[in-house]
Motif scaffolding. Structure first.
Motif, PDB file in Angstrom:
ATOM      1  N   ASP A  73      -4.667  -2.925  -5.574  1.00 49.83           N
ATOM      2  CA  ASP A  73      -5.560  -2.807  -4.415  1.00 49.83           C
ATOM      3  C   ASP A  73      -7.023  -2.841  -4.850  1.00 49.83           C
ATOM      4  OD1 ASP A  73      -6.086  -2.260  -1.575  1.00 49.83           O
ATOM      5  OD2 ASP A  73      -6.758  -0.298  -2.281  1.00 49.83           O
ATOM      6  N   ARG A  99      -6.922  -5.266   5.174  1.00 50.97           N
ATOM      7  CA  ARG A  99      -5.775  -4.386   4.953  1.00 50.97           C
ATOM      8  C   ARG A  99      -5.338  -3.797   6.287  1.00 50.97           C
ATOM      9  NH1 ARG A  99      -8.131  -0.573   0.421  1.00 50.97           N
ATOM     10  NH2 ARG A  99      -9.974  -0.902   1.710  1.00 50.97           N
ATOM     11  N   ARG A 140      -9.925  -5.968  -3.960  1.00 48.99           N
ATOM     12  CA  ARG A 140     -11.194  -5.623  -3.302  1.00 48.99           C
ATOM     13  C   ARG A 140     -12.403  -6.053  -4.119  1.00 48.99           C
ATOM     14  NH1 ARG A 140     -11.662  -0.249  -3.047  1.00 48.99           N
ATOM     15  NH2 ARG A 140      -9.655   0.360  -3.937  1.00 48.99           N
ATOM     16  N   LEU A 157       0.811  -1.216   0.000  1.00 48.58           N
ATOM     17  CA  LEU A 157       0.000   0.000   0.000  1.00 48.58           C
ATOM     18  C   LEU A 157       0.847   1.269   0.000  1.00 48.58           C
ATOM     19  CD1 LEU A 157      -2.808  -1.120   2.473  1.00 48.58           C
ATOM     20  CD2 LEU A 157      -2.770  -1.270  -0.020  1.00 48.58           C
ATOM     21  N   THR A 209      -1.782  -6.346   2.910  1.00 45.53           N
ATOM     22  CA  THR A 209      -3.095  -6.859   2.546  1.00 45.53           C
ATOM     23  C   THR A 209      -3.101  -8.371   2.724  1.00 45.53           C
ATOM     24  OG1 THR A 209      -3.543  -5.073   0.976  1.00 45.53           O
ATOM     25  CG2 THR A 209      -4.800  -7.095   0.711  1.00 45.53           C
ATOM     26  N   ARG A 252      -2.153   0.939  -6.791  1.00 46.74           N
ATOM     27  CA  ARG A 252      -3.563   1.317  -6.678  1.00 46.74           C
ATOM     28  C   ARG A 252      -4.440   0.342  -7.462  1.00 46.74           C
ATOM     29  NH1 ARG A 252      -3.300   6.644  -8.455  1.00 46.74           N
ATOM     30  NH2 ARG A 252      -2.831   7.350  -6.328  1.00 46.74           N
TER      31      ARG A 252
END
Length: 219
Positions: free
Chosen positions: A188, A201, A192, A166, A209, A185
């Motif tokens: 991530d 996270r 999700r 992250l 994560t 990004r």
């Protein structure tokens, strides 16, 4: 929780955690190579997650990281006598040092193996559904490909751990458009939206994560 409270708790936990000499030496070795390693709090979590993975007579874990000496000690501690660890990294010198570290810590050679290969090339040849935990410390540009390669290797309720993925929270800064931030990004956002994944996270390291693979619904 304020930053002051967080820092105080982190200092207390780190200061009251016993560190075996083998782990201290492994951290020193990693430092000589300039490698980033998990702190004591993150390492304790890795051991706990590995312990939870030992649900069968032969639990398997994979560590994809140049710092296998440190990460591997935490994972092997959690796996106990029934677990085995596969370490993947293209740098033979890193793995040579990790092998010496595991041996010095008293782990039998049958408990671990090393694959000196590029992770994304060798992971496709590993058996699907055969591992209960996969740990990855990857460049942001490789994160999505790593997730795609690692996910099929996990058994039901297996855990995928993405370390430092992250980027210290810089993903929230919309003005950051550099290649690493964009890649992290996108990764991530990808996790999700994954079906069958329980995503957690955590503010550990540069952001960790954890994805747990839910069993497929029975028909």
């Amino acid at each position: 929780m304020s930053d002051t409270t967080f820092n105080a708790l982190s200092s207390y936990i780190s200061g009251t955690t016993d560190t075996p000499p083998e782990l201290t030496n492994a951290r020193s070795d990693a430092g000589e190579f300039g490698l980033v390693v998990p702190d004591e709090i993150t390492g304790s979590l890795l051991s706990t997650l590995a312990a939870g993975a030992v649900a069968s007579d032969s639990a398997g874990a994979i560590a994809v990281t140049p710092a296998a000496g440190v990460v591997g000690l935490y994972l092997l501690e959690g796996l106990g006598e029934r677990g085995h660890l596969t370490c993947i990294d293209p740098e033979a010198e890193h793995q040579k040092q990790a092998r010496a570290t595991f041996t010095a810590a008293g782990y039998r050679p049958s408990r671990f193996r090393f694959l000196p290969s590029r992770p994304l090339e060798v992971m496709g040849r590993l058996a699907h559904g055969s591992y209960q935990l996969v740990y990855g410390d990857m460049r942001p540009s490789d994160l999505k490909a790593f997730i795609t390669a690692a996910w099929p290797l996990l058994s039901d309720n297996g855990v995928l751990i993405l370390a430092d993925c992250l980027l210290d929270g810089t993903l929230s800064d919309d003005t950051r458009r550099d290649r690493d931030t964009i890649a992290a990004r996108e990764a991530d956002e990808h996790v999700r939206q994954m079906d069958g994944a329980l995503v957690t996270r955590l503010p550990l390291g540069a952001g960790m994560t954890i994805l747990t693979k839910r069993p497929a619904p029975s028909s």
